[in-house]
Design a protein around this motif. Sequence first.
Motif, short mmCIF file in Angstrom:
data_model
loop_
_atom_site.label_atom_id
_atom_site.label_comp_id
_atom_site.label_asym_id
_atom_site.label_seq_id
_atom_site.Cartn_x
_atom_site.Cartn_y
_atom_site.Cartn_z
N ARG A 1 25.98 51.19 50.69
CA ARG A 1 25.81 50.35 49.53
C ARG A 1 26.63 48.89 49.86
NH1 ARG A 1 31.53 49.70 48.30
NH2 ARG A 1 32.59 51.42 48.31
N TRP B 1 29.28 46.02 49.69
CA TRP B 1 30.83 45.84 49.35
C TRP B 1 31.30 45.37 48.18
CZ3 TRP B 1 34.34 47.88 52.91
CH2 TRP B 1 33.99 48.17 54.17
N ARG B 2 32.22 46.16 47.50
CA ARG B 2 32.64 45.65 46.08
C ARG B 2 33.97 45.01 46.37
NH1 ARG B 2 30.77 51.29 44.76
NH2 ARG B 2 33.00 51.64 44.70
N ASP B 3 34.33 44.44 45.29
CA ASP B 3 35.95 43.92 45.15
C ASP B 3 36.83 45.03 45.25
OD1 ASP B 3 34.76 41.44 45.24
OD2 ASP B 3 35.07 40.96 43.21
N ASP B 4 36.32 46.19 44.60
CA ASP B 4 37.52 47.34 44.70
C ASP B 4 37.51 48.02 45.95
OD1 ASP B 4 35.05 48.67 44.48
OD2 ASP B 4 35.80 49.71 42.67
N ASP B 5 36.93 47.52 47.07
CA ASP B 5 36.98 48.23 48.42
C ASP B 5 38.04 47.57 49.01
OD1 ASP B 5 34.76 49.86 48.20
OD2 ASP B 5 33.32 48.20 48.51
N HIS C 1 29.62 39.16 49.91
CA HIS C 1 29.16 38.85 48.79
C HIS C 1 27.98 37.67 48.89
CE1 HIS C 1 31.58 41.85 47.07
NE2 HIS C 1 32.45 40.98 46.78
#
Length: 226
Positions: free
Chosen positions: A20, A22-26, A61
């Motif tokens: 999936r 990448w997210r900021d909480d990674d 992003h």
Amino acid sequence: MRAVRLEVAATAAASALVLRPWRDDDIGPLTEAYRDPAMRQWLRSQVASTADAARWLEVRHRGWESGDYLSFAVQEACAGGALLGNVALKRSAATRQSAEVGYWTTTSARGRGVASRALEALTVWAFTAFEADGLVRLDLLHQVGNTASCKVAERTGYDFDRIVPARPPWPTDGHLHVRRAAGHSSPDKQPHGSMPAPRRTETGDVRLSGHLAEGHGSRAGSEASK
């Protein structure tokens, strides 16, 4: 480009995976992953702090926004599953017939077939998703000393093509591996074989049916240049 989620089914020897965006909480797991010297040895981009990690995530992003650099976090499919690596597809504005793939895995993921299964999922999805754009070839580059990455490429149907001379920022020669879409194999290469067809769910996710290639002894791999 709309975000995509890929799911790789479990095998008899390995748990299911999720790919999936990448997210900021990674940011925490990403920073921890880059503390591994074996991984840092082969990668061009480096993450030494949370600030570096934030910048790294921002590039990913922006890549999804432009549609030209599609990077997936590879995670165990269970609730709270651990981050296991990264796979990425870099598309060129100059040509839509070819693109570059790259990947790396964390220390805990190596020797579990994560790199080859995730790379296979990315490959199958890419050839399907961008078929209408004319995508028929995927390139994979790694430094010659990265023998584990070479094995992952071979297991996943990326045939060795040629040696690429060293040039900045890479200090050593590299191997170029190539995989072509079904029906577009080069005359002197045998087709890789049938690929499992992606199945899109009602939520827009993509699930991969069929049995994906299994790898062994995976180490930090190549990363698509960016």
